[in-house]
Structure formats: structure tokens, C-alpha cells
Design an enzyme around this catalytic site. Sequence first.
Site, PDB file in Angstrom:
ATOM      1  N   ARG B 145       0.832  -1.200   0.000  1.00 43.39           N
ATOM      2  CA  ARG B 145       0.000   0.000   0.000  1.00 43.39           C
ATOM      3  C   ARG B 145       0.874   1.261   0.000  1.00 43.39           C
ATOM      4  NH1 ARG B 145      -5.092  -1.001   1.910  1.00 43.39           N
ATOM      5  NH2 ARG B 145      -5.800  -3.030   1.257  1.00 43.39           N
ATOM      6  N   LYS B 209       2.011  -3.321   4.248  1.00 43.85           N
ATOM      7  CA  LYS B 209       2.293  -1.900   4.485  1.00 43.85           C
ATOM      8  C   LYS B 209       3.730  -1.651   4.914  1.00 43.85           C
ATOM      9  CE  LYS B 209      -2.497  -0.965   5.615  1.00 43.85           C
ATOM     10  NZ  LYS B 209      -3.479  -0.479   6.592  1.00 43.85           N
TER      11      LYS B 209
HETATM   12  C1  SRM Z   1      -9.185   5.879   5.087  1.00 37.23           C
HETATM   13  C2  SRM Z   1      -8.609   4.975   6.179  1.00 37.23           C
HETATM   14  C3  SRM Z   1      -8.978   5.532   7.546  1.00 37.23           C
HETATM   15  C4  SRM Z   1      -8.793   7.004   7.724  1.00 37.23           C
HETATM   16  O1  SRM Z   1      -9.630   7.544   8.426  1.00 37.23           O
HETATM   17  O2  SRM Z   1      -7.850   7.612   7.222  1.00 37.23           O
HETATM   18  C5  SRM Z   1      -9.076   3.557   6.118  1.00 37.23           C
HETATM   19  C6  SRM Z   1     -10.322   3.226   5.744  1.00 37.23           C
HETATM   20  C7  SRM Z   1     -10.757   1.908   5.560  1.00 37.23           C
HETATM   21  N1  SRM Z   1     -10.093   0.835   5.849  1.00 37.23           N
HETATM   22 FE1  SRM Z   1      -8.355   0.808   6.878  1.00 37.23          FE
HETATM   23  N2  SRM Z   1      -8.116   2.684   6.501  1.00 37.23           N
HETATM   24  C8  SRM Z   1      -6.997   3.380   6.692  1.00 37.23           C
HETATM   25  C9  SRM Z   1      -5.876   2.974   7.368  1.00 37.23           C
HETATM   26  C10 SRM Z   1      -5.774   1.772   8.025  1.00 37.23           C
HETATM   27  C11 SRM Z   1      -4.800   1.469   9.006  1.00 37.23           C
HETATM   28  C12 SRM Z   1      -3.762   2.437   9.528  1.00 37.23           C
HETATM   29  C13 SRM Z   1      -2.447   2.316   8.861  1.00 37.23           C
HETATM   30  O3  SRM Z   1      -2.295   1.611   7.870  1.00 37.23           O
HETATM   31  O4  SRM Z   1      -1.528   2.972   9.347  1.00 37.23           O
HETATM   32  C14 SRM Z   1      -5.069   0.193   9.436  1.00 37.23           C
HETATM   33  C15 SRM Z   1      -4.333  -0.564  10.541  1.00 37.23           C
HETATM   34  C16 SRM Z   1      -3.039  -1.074  10.118  1.00 37.23           C
HETATM   35  C17 SRM Z   1      -3.156  -2.412   9.510  1.00 37.23           C
HETATM   36  O5  SRM Z   1      -3.281  -2.482   8.299  1.00 37.23           O
HETATM   37  O6  SRM Z   1      -3.161  -3.399  10.253  1.00 37.23           O
HETATM   38  C18 SRM Z   1      -6.196  -0.263   8.694  1.00 37.23           C
HETATM   39  C19 SRM Z   1      -6.748  -1.459   8.873  1.00 37.23           C
HETATM   40  C20 SRM Z   1      -7.885  -1.915   8.125  1.00 37.23           C
HETATM   41  C21 SRM Z   1      -8.444  -3.224   8.214  1.00 37.23           C
HETATM   42  C22 SRM Z   1      -7.950  -4.354   9.115  1.00 37.23           C
HETATM   43  C23 SRM Z   1      -6.861  -5.099   8.495  1.00 37.23           C
HETATM   44  C24 SRM Z   1      -6.487  -6.323   9.262  1.00 37.23           C
HETATM   45  O7  SRM Z   1      -5.359  -6.710   9.174  1.00 37.23           O
HETATM   46  O8  SRM Z   1      -7.346  -6.925   9.915  1.00 37.23           O
HETATM   47  C25 SRM Z   1      -9.522  -3.250   7.321  1.00 37.23           C
HETATM   48  C26 SRM Z   1     -10.441  -4.420   7.046  1.00 37.23           C
HETATM   49  C27 SRM Z   1      -9.830  -5.460   6.151  1.00 37.23           C
HETATM   50  O9  SRM Z   1      -8.823  -5.239   5.543  1.00 37.23           O
HETATM   51  O10 SRM Z   1     -10.454  -6.518   6.063  1.00 37.23           O
HETATM   52  C28 SRM Z   1      -9.583  -1.968   6.729  1.00 37.23           C
HETATM   53  C29 SRM Z   1     -10.508  -1.478   5.768  1.00 37.23           C
HETATM   54  C30 SRM Z   1     -10.800  -0.233   5.450  1.00 37.23           C
HETATM   55  C31 SRM Z   1     -11.960   0.172   4.548  1.00 37.23           C
HETATM   56  C32 SRM Z   1     -11.480   0.092   3.138  1.00 37.23           C
HETATM   57  C33 SRM Z   1     -13.268  -0.608   4.779  1.00 37.23           C
HETATM   58  C34 SRM Z   1     -13.559  -1.824   3.967  1.00 37.23           C
HETATM   59  O11 SRM Z   1     -12.736  -2.723   3.868  1.00 37.23           O
HETATM   60  O12 SRM Z   1     -14.673  -1.867   3.438  1.00 37.23           O
HETATM   61  C35 SRM Z   1     -12.128   1.605   5.017  1.00 37.23           C
HETATM   62  C36 SRM Z   1     -12.739   2.577   4.019  1.00 37.23           C
HETATM   63  C37 SRM Z   1     -13.625   3.538   4.744  1.00 37.23           C
HETATM   64  C38 SRM Z   1     -14.049   4.683   3.940  1.00 37.23           C
HETATM   65  O13 SRM Z   1     -15.292   4.807   3.708  1.00 37.23           O
HETATM   66  O14 SRM Z   1     -13.227   5.493   3.545  1.00 37.23           O
HETATM   67  N3  SRM Z   1      -8.575  -1.193   7.224  1.00 37.23           N
HETATM   68  N4  SRM Z   1      -6.606   0.722   7.845  1.00 37.23           N
HETATM   69  C39 SRM Z   1      -7.093   4.768   6.117  1.00 37.23           C
HETATM   70  C40 SRM Z   1      -6.592   4.791   4.701  1.00 37.23           C
HETATM   71  C41 SRM Z   1      -5.147   4.503   4.667  1.00 37.23           C
HETATM   72  C42 SRM Z   1      -4.516   4.641   3.322  1.00 37.23           C
HETATM   73  O15 SRM Z   1      -4.474   5.762   2.809  1.00 37.23           O
HETATM   74  O16 SRM Z   1      -4.061   3.644   2.776  1.00 37.23           O
END
Ligand code: SRM
Lengths: 603, 574
Positions: B145, B209
Site C-alpha cells: 500500500r 504496508k
Molecule cells: C481511510 C482509512 C482511515 C482514515 O480515516 O484515514 C481507512 C479506511 C478503511 N479501511 Fe483501513 N483505513 C486506513 C488505514 C488503516 C490502518 C492504519 C495504517 O495503515 O496505518 C489500518 C491498521 C493497520 C493495519 O493495516 O493493520 C487499517 C486497517 C484496516 C483493516 C484491518 C486489516 C487487518 O489486518 O485486519 C480493514 C479491514 C480489512 O482489511 O479486512 C480496513 C478497511 C478499510 C476500509 C477500506 C473498509 C472496507 O474494507 O470496506 C475503510 C474505508 C472507509 C471509507 O469509507 O473510507 N482497514 N486501515 C485509512 C486509509 C489509509 C490509506 O491511505 O491507505
Amino acid sequence: MKNTARIITQASPLNSDQAQQLDKLTRTLTPLQSMWVSGYLAGQQSFQAEEKTAPSLQLAASSPSTLTILFGSQTGNAEAVAQQVLAAARDHGIQATLLDMAAYKPRDLKKEQALLLVVSTQGEGDPPDSAQELHAFLHGNKAPQLDGLRYSVLALGDSSYEYFCKTGKDFDQRLSELGAERVHERVDCDLDYDDAAEQWIGAAIKLFEQSPETADGKQLQSGSTAAPAAVGPTRKNPYQARLLTNIVLNGRGSSKEVHHIELDTEDSGLVWEPGDSLGVVPSNPLAVVDELIETLALDPNETVSVTDTELSLREALTHHYEITTLTRPVVEKYAALAESKRLHELLSEAQRTAFSGYVQDRQLLDLIEDHPLKGLDGSRLIALLRKLPPRLYSIASSHQANPDEVHLTVAAVRYKSHGRQRQGVASIFLAEGGGDKGTVPVYVDRNKHFRLPADDVPIIMIGPGTGVAPFRAFMEEREVLGASGANWLFFGAQHFLSDFYYQTDWLRWRASGLLTRLDVAFSRDQAEKIYVQDRLREQARELYAWLQEGAQIYVCGDAQHMAPDVHAALTDIIADQGGLAPEAATAYLNQLQKDQRYHRDVY
Amino acid sequence: MSDVPDHHSDVEKIKRRSRHLRGTIVQGLADMATGALAADDTQLTKFHGFYQQDDRELRAERKLQKLEPHYQFMLRMRLPGGCLTPQQWLALDAACRAYGESTMRITTRQTFQFHRVLKKDLKPMMQAIHHAGLDTRGGCGDVNRNVVATANPHRSRIHAQVYDWAQKISEHLLWRSRAYDEIWLDAPASDVPEHEPLYGDSYLPRKFKVALAIPPENDCDVLANDIALIAIVENGELQGFNVGVGGGMGASYGIPSHYPRLASIIGFCTQQQLLAVVEQIVGIQRDHGDRSDRMHARFKYTIDEHGLEWVKTELAQRLGQPLAAARPYHFSDNGDHYGWLEGDDGLWHLSLFIENGRLADFADFPLLSAMREVAAEMSRQGIGEIRLSCNQNLILARIPVAHKDAIDALARRLGLLDGLRHSALRRASMACVALPTCGLAMAEAERYLPDLIGKLDLIMRDLGLEDTTIVTRMTGCPNGCARPYLGEIAFTGKAPGKYNVYLGAAHNGERLNKLYRENIAEEDILAALRPLLERYARERDDGEPFGDFVVRAGIINATLEGRQFHEQVLQPKT
Ligand code: SRM
Ligand SMILES: Cc1cc2nc3c(=O)[nH]c(=O)nc-3n(C[C@H](O)[C@H](O)[C@H](O)COP(=O)(O)OP(=O)(O)OC[C@H]3O[C@@H](n4cnc5c(N)ncnc54)[C@H](O)[C@@H]3O)c2cc1C
Ligand SMILES: Cc1cc2nc3c(=O)[nH]c(=O)nc-3n(C[C@H](O)[C@H](O)[C@H](O)COP(=O)(O)O)c2cc1C
Ligand code: SF4
């Protein structure tokens, strides 16, 4: 029965033996029996005729020496009236043949001697689809001289249209120009046509009873076609259907308000086929009634008589009279009472356009305010008005699929004009939940020009906006019947997100394979406007291939712009794809229409 | 192409038969009768950078109206190191106004998300991004990512080098299929067979990541990443990076085998080794990650399954030599430093607080338009760049001193500096997107945290804590997108209006927190936190962060390792 024998021997094709037997029999018959026998014979005749002409519209073969009743009808009113003409002819012992104009050979006209014509007006003063060919023939240079033809015309229309009863007027004038003798003045009927039609029938039929042929000894036998027995509730005796569901189909942000209405039809006796409409008998909103009464300083409790019943003025105005839409007759009567020079001028021939402009977005109340009238009482007021006509709505559900409910797709008419918020009578009556008890008086209005073909025939449905309603009934029907024919829908509206009526139904049917193709046009989702006719053109090749394979075309919805634009697109497609000259393409499409393969239900 | 084993998840099968991420996306885009794409394709579009969503608040209503859900797409850009030119900002601003309901969102991985993009606008949007010299490749999906890095460029030379590495790693780990150009940029389809040199036909088992931090700043929560790279600077020179592996935040309620984990430092590598090290670590996960159970597919579980020693050995084998020993480093905190800072090259940087990263024109504050004006001015003057931080904030960076006053005046006039007057608590808070777009949200986050902070602010002020920074995070579900398990106070949504409360993470991102209260509503949240804050105000040591205090005071047990996250939770005394 005095001269039967003479007639039989002189004028019949029977040999003398047959003539004598018949004479002997007829002498013994009571009037009732003789009617039965004539009906029996005619019935047999038409039965045989029907067998010969397969599934056509033709009700009986025309024979020159009888009374011919022709009708041109879109939604079935003129046809129903024509059925009454036939019945009346029968009652008077006149042999008559009832024919849809669409099934009539124009060249046969010059063989006719007695003709009654019942025709409605569609579009903006246009003939109904089924009358187009005859109308064009009469107005073209192949029109024959018609000296010796005796006729009368009953015109059906709606006086709120600019060209009131225009098609009837056209026929009337043209027949006369071609030398035919108008034996009875044309009668122009408004939407509340029952009484006027009945009078015309009575008078006209009498004239043909004393026709020269009869006088010089030729007995006219009454022909008969078994009119479809009226089943269930009727216009005059509607069913009070409980309103079950009322949902606005438009999502947020839409500029439209289209209601999906479900009415309870359990045990109602209502039966319909896909393509039929539901007649809705609305009431006026009390607020509008009261405002009118107040403006005119009338007594709401004044007793007035409405078709032999005594009612309070308030009640009469609520349930029986049209008190919003302005029509020419209403304005004429009002002008006479008000003795208004300005109004008389507006009504003059020279001011036709100005008049249309005036009534288009004004209502009775505006007229009264613009041209005040003193000393009106309730009875004189209602004498000005026309009866509140029922409104038709295409039925959006299949009786086969669900006999207990009937579904409608109703665009709520609300607009602002001249400083007032206005609403359509029937659409808002429905949109706001029907009458006091949450019921809606309804009946089925048949539309046999808009029927599904045999199960294996492919269909192309073009239904933007509320025009999509009957196609939902089509799909439900084809789904329960397991019909194998392919189905292609063209839908259009302003916005994909908010105005895609029954989207989940279409997607479900597409996923299940019932709906073979689904093409959509949303006019306002991009810089340039895109309409269904544009999608038709994009799919020209495929569409033409469908037509070549026998597909039938159905068009439903807006009559003003959509239907002509779609018609033009279809003509172009046929010309392009079939390599035809424009006239040939037009002929091709006309032929489709004649063959009952191109159906329109537009309003 | 070998067959996908039966026990592999459906997504594995979809990836494999997608013809390198093509699927039937093109046909789906052309189908105007639905705002959605085919279900299988929605897995593939993630690799292209976007997610199919629907407005959850309209679901029930639209169902009744016989309308399909309000389908819309969330696009996420690739923006390594979170850096863009003012011209690029203007291009994105225009794109979001045209196709994204005039809003863009700075994410917790220092890039942009656009929401509410309709299917018909996807292609124009992708092209607008392309014309700005940017892309969305790998914004989501089972690939590497957005590569994040410490945002604040005040140590300019080091920062420039680290940023450069973020770019290089991102490029190195890109998926290569021409599908992107064919579908979005109208490149002609070609018959030349394709193969993904790094990822193969099945890509990675799960998202992956990489982050780079420049100590003492840990604004990117480097240890929350699958690969954590910590810049080692000695004598003012970048020596290389300490390498950590196996970080991740994702957790689930009631499933002990799903837990957040901080990266384990396994050694040090030089800059020359860096790309090879990163590539080989990715390779280990590609070859050994769990492809059957997506809940168990992140690298952190691969590591805990096999053991850290195994990873080290495996990596040494792949590299032909083991990593050198890790070098000492120190993190002070994981927040942003607001206001003007002078870089060591004499250029100036202005950090602005953007609440929850949401850029839009609000009724009382036209933030999006204000930023447009600033970007336009920077562009006119030909100065500076704009940086996004992993705390969802932004920096007007590299402003020459001659322009500093003018930019300051402009930002001030436009109200962009008002954010700096917010409480320290608010400025250290962060919430994920959650409702209404996120399909996984169980409760509000971005739209609610500002309110809750307002209420906590009152308590803080009562207690004289208004200048104390406590890292506070909220997410709408346990997935961890705002890295809640690194919050000194954290709330994760359980149901509408109900949250779990976590306490005790370190102030610098080096220790996870732990569950304190379960499934409580605002009133109980405030009631639970007030006495703790009172004690903190009374009993804290000088400079002691709240996260450390609650552990020292025995209010919460320290979580020393991911696997312990769900353990030793103290029952509330009732
Ligand atoms: C936009 C963002 C949150 C924010 O408020 O900024 C975000 C938003 C979403 N994340 Fe996230 N994640 C975001 C950073 C993170 C982080 C933080 C980080 O990476 O530093 C994490 C935790 C770190 C990690 O990866 O472990 C994170 C862990 C998840 C997870 C859990 C992953 C796991 O290992 O279990 C999901 C769900 C999944 O992947 O199944 C998820 C899934 C999602 C989804 C795509 C929901 C979905 O799968 O349907 C969310 C979209 C919501 C929306 O409507 O925008 N997101 N997500 C961040 C975008 C990051 C980027 O630009 O790439
Ligand atoms: C066969 C057939 C099928 C039909 N099927 C359907 C159907 O499925 N769904 C459906 O919704 N309708 C359908 N209609 C139309 C329907 O019958 C009514 O005509 C329509 O609902 C309006 O009736 P109303 O009583 O609400 O309005 P009315 O009280 O009759 O008022 C309508 C009049 O208001 C005026 N008006 C309306 N809008 C404006 C405006 N914006 N500005 C100025 N003046 C305006 C015009 O003069 C118009 O004639 C069908 C009609 C036919 C003939
Ligand atoms: C789309 C449409 C257009 C119409 N146009 C006219 C018209 O121009 N002039 C008129 O007098 N009546 C017009 N009418 C009213 C019809 O003639 C009237 O409803 C008549 O009763 C219909 O008879 P039918 O069912 O036999 O077609 C129109 C009706 C519709 C639905
Ligand atoms: S934490 Fe949960 S609710 Fe918040 S954006 Fe991530 S997946 Fe959605």
C-alpha cells in the site's frame, strides 16, 4: 312483421322454398323470439367470420348494403360507445356491422350507404393510431366521391385540449366534402360522454331505421358481435379499493414525485390484463372546494341536483364536478354569464393561441378572479361545469401474478402558477392517500391495443418515466407464465440515482434471464441530454434484427415529445438498417402498426 | 497458471482468474442500469485503488423505493511520503469538485481518499489523477500500500533522502499489469503475455504496508506496519534503517487470535541493501502467508505462526546474509508539531491541524476553498510543496523565508491557523472515516469524535489539563484504521453510540493499549474517564504521559506483545 314475406321474396338471396319456410317461421315469432333468432344468425355469422380471420380485430365482415359502424379508439371509450351503437341497431332490427377503423379497407367506403362513425382524438388533435390510415386516406387524393352515403359522426374528446374532438370534426367535414349526406349533426363529447353519446345513438339509429332501403322493402337485419360482457366494477359503478401502499419511488434529490400505489383488489371482481389501465374516480380536495365557494360567496349547504339526486353544493363540487381545469365550453358559458367583452374576445377564433395560453396554467378560480361575476348561486355554478372525469393509470402489475393487488405508477402533478400552488386532481388524490376512508374508487379500462403477444414472441418495450408502468405488468405476467419470448426494455428519466423506477425489479429480472436486455437513458446526468430515442439509435442494428425476428414494439408514456421522437427514431432505424427510402420505412412502420406489432399507449 | 488449491479463499480464486486484474471491469463500467460493478470485480478494483461502497444511511429507504443501494466508490491515491506540488493539489481539488462531491479526505496513511464517486465518473476521475502525474495503483488490494514516511521536513537533507526511499520502495513494489492503463487510460490491449515479476498471478495473501520513520518522530506509527523502517542517523548522515516486521492493527471483538501487533525489530540494513531487504520480506509473506483464511493472512500472523527466528533465517537465506544488528534509536512521540518550523536548509514549514483530515467547505468554514487559494498562491509564486501527515494533517512545506510572512498572512486570513487554537487534546486526536461510507463501521467515528472531544475538553479544562497532549483515537470498528491500539485513550465502535474504551498505549507509538471498558455510551464514557483524568492531574509525575500513568497506577495492564492484547483485561469494579 307485416311485410317480411315480401321482403324475403323480393330482396333476399333465398330460394322460394327457403323463403317460404322462413316466412312461416317468422310469422309465429314474438318480438322477443325474433330478436333472439336474428341474434343467433348474426352470431353464427360473426363466429364464422372470426374463425376465418384468425386472431384479428375484425369483428364481422362488412357488407355494403347494411349499416356500418366504424370506431377509432385509443383507450377504448369510442369502442365501447360503438358497441352501444351496435346494440341499439340490433334493438331496432337494423343489420349492422361493427368494425375497428384499423381493420377496415378504406376502399370499401365507396360501397357504403349507411355509416355511423365514433372516433376519439389523441395527441394534439391527432387521430388514434387505429384511425390514422382511414383518416389519411380520406384526406388524400385517392379519396373517392361518396355521394349516396348517409352518415353521422360521434366525436369523443376532452375539452381541456386545444383541438377539441378534432378527429371527429375532420371526418365529419371530409365526408361531407366528398359528397356524403350528414343525416345527423355531429355530436362532440367531452370526457363525461355517456349522456351525450346516448342521445346521439338514439337519434341517429332512428334515422337509419327509416332509411330508403328499408322503405323500398329491404329489411336490414341486425348484425351482432358478442360484445365482451362487462365484468366487475365500471366507470359508473367503481370499486372502492383500499389503498395498501403508497411510496415515492424517487430517491433523494429528485425533481420528480412519482408514487408507487398498491390497491387492494381482493374479492373486488376486478380483472385486468397487462396493458389495461385503471380508471380512478377522484374527488376534489376540500380546500379547493371551499376556496371556490368562499370566493363566490356561495352557501356550501345549498341544495343542488346532480343527475336526479339532491346534494349539498359542497358535496356536489367535491365529488361530481371539475372545478380546476378550464375548458372552452366552461369559459364560453362563463363568458355569457359574466357578459365579459374581454372574455368573448379571448374566445374568438382569432385568439385561439391566446386562449390556450390562458387556460393552460389557470384554473376556474383564476377565471373568477380575473372576471368577477356577481349573484351566482350553486345551481348556476354547476350548470357551468363539466363532470369530474375519471383519470386513467396504466396498471403496473399482473393479475396472474397477484390478483389481490393492483399497482399504479403515478406522477404527482404539482406546480405553481400565477402565484398559486396547484395540484392535479387525481394524481394528488392518489398521492395523498385516496378518499376519507383511505379508499380509491376504481374500475378497469381495457386496452386491447396494448396486449402481450404469444408467449414466444420477442418484445421491445420503450417506456420512459411513468411509461414504464405497463411493462412491469408485462414482465410479471411473462414471469408467471414462463413465457419464452425475449424481452428488451428501454427506460429513461432525468437522473439515474433518483428516477430509475422499479430499478431493483428490472435488475432482478435481468439477472434471472427474463429481461434479455435493459438499456437506459438519463437525460440530465451529463452535459448533453440523452433520451430513449438516442439509445434506440445506438442499438439500431440489434433492434432491427429483433424486428426481423418478429419482435413487437410497445411504446408507453409521454405523448407530446417522447412518442413522436421514438417514432422518428424507429423510422430512421428501419430506413438505415433495411436500406429503405424514408417513405418505405414509414410504410414498414405503418404496416407493423396495422399488423398489431407496433403498439402505443401514450398520454 | 497453476490451479488455486481448493481450500484457498474465494478472493484468491478471483485474483487468479482475473487475467491480471482485468476481470470484467470494462463491461461493468459500461452497464448503465446499475451503479455497481460485478461482485467479483469489486475485489479487483481495490488493486486499481478503489472500493465499491454504498451510502449506508440510504439503504433501507432506497430498498423500499425499489432502487438499488446508492452505490458509489471510494478512491485512494498512491502518494508515497505524502508529498505533492501545489499544482497537483489544484488538480485534485478540481477533480473532487467535479466527481467527488467536493470533498477529499487525508488518510491515516498520508494520502487522499475521494468518496461518493459514481461509477460513470470513475474513468474521468482516474484520468484527472493521471493528468496530475499521480495514480491510484495499489491504493487498496492485496499488494503493498501507500508507503508512508515521517512528514515533517525540518531535518531537510535526511528527510529528502528518506522521502526518496519511500518513492523507490513504492515503485519497486508496484503491480505491473497493463490492466491499469488499458482500463483507465485507454491504452490499447496487447497480446503480449503478462506476468507480475514480484507478486505472481495471485499477488499477496493480504494487504501489506511499509513505513519509514525518522526518530525521534514517530508520526507515522512506524511499528504498526508490516515492514517498519527506522532511519538511523549518525553524525548527521543517514546510515541505513533498522528493520522491523509484523506490525498491524487489525483486531476483532471476541476472537483472541485476531490482535494488533507492533513490528519486531530484526536488525539493521544499509541504504544499499534496502530494496533487496524489502523485496525479500515481501517474498516471504507472498510464499508463506495464509491464503485460506483472510482473517489470518496478514504478515503478523505468518510471523507469530513460524516464529521470529524463522523469519530472520528465511530472510538471511534469501539475502545471502543475515541483517546486521539493530542500532539504537529513540522515539519521543507520534504527534505532529503545529505551526512554523525552520528546516535545517533554511526553508520554512507550516503544519496545519485538519480535524480528522476532512477537507470540505463546511457551513462555517470553507476549508477546501481556503486550501485551494493557498495552493493557487504557492503555485503562482512557484514555491513550496504540500505534505500530508499520517495524523491526517497537512504541511505547507519548503517555503522560502522571503515568502513566509505572506503565506502566514494568507493562511491566517483564510482561517487556516484557527485550528492551532484548538485544545491539545483535539489536536492529538484522530478518527477513521466510518459511517456513512465504510461498509464495516459499527458506529460513528469521524462525525462523532469532534463532539466527544468537546465534552472531554471541558473536563480537561476543569482539571487544568488543557495544554496536555493525550493521543486520542476513535474508529468505527475494531479494524484499526486510525491505529486506535496506539491511542493513550481509544474508542472503537461496537454498535451505534456504543464504544469499547482502551487505555495505556505509549505516547510515542511503542506500546499497545488494552481494553478498559466494553460497549459503553457517551455518558458512561465521560463518567469512566473523569476520575482517571482527575487522578492523572493529581498524581502524574512531571511530564508523564497519560498512557504511561494509567499503567503505573495499575489502572490497566501493559500490553507488551500483540498476543497479550486480549489478556489480563481487568474487570471493572461495579
Ligand atoms: C481511510 C482509512 C482511515 C482514515 O480515516 O484515514 C481507512 C479506511 C478503511 N479501511 Fe483501513 N483505513 C486506513 C488505514 C488503516 C490502518 C492504519 C495504517 O495503515 O496505518 C489500518 C491498521 C493497520 C493495519 O493495516 O493493520 C487499517 C486497517 C484496516 C483493516 C484491518 C486489516 C487487518 O489486518 O485486519 C480493514 C479491514 C480489512 O482489511 O479486512 C480496513 C478497511 C478499510 C476500509 C477500506 C473498509 C472496507 O474494507 O470496506 C475503510 C474505508 C472507509 C471509507 O469509507 O473510507 N482497514 N486501515 C485509512 C486509509 C489509509 C490509506 O491511505 O491507505
Ligand atoms: C391511457 C392512459 C394511461 C395513463 N397512465 C398514467 C400512468 O401510468 N401514470 C401517470 O402518472 N399518469 C398516467 N396517465 C395520465 C393520468 O391519467 C392523468 O392525466 C394525470 O395523472 C393528471 O391527472 P390529474 O388529475 O392529477 O391532473 P389534472 O387535475 O387533470 O391536471 C392536469 C392539468 O394541469 C395542468 N398542468 C400540469 N402540470 C403543469 C405545469 N407544470 N404547469 C402548468 N400547468 C400544468 C395542465 O393543464 C394539465 O392538463 C395516463 C393517461 C392515459 C390516458
Ligand atoms: C394523449 C391524449 C391526447 C388527447 N388529445 C386530445 C385532443 O387533442 N383533443 C381532444 O378533444 N381530446 C383529446 N384527448 C381525449 C380523448 O379523446 C378522450 O379521452 C377520449 O374519451 C378517448 O377515447 P378513446 O378511449 O376511444 O380513445 C386526448 C387523450 C389523450 C390520452
Ligand atoms: S476502522 Fe472500521 S469503521 Fe473505521 S474506516 Fe476502518 S474499517 Fe471502517
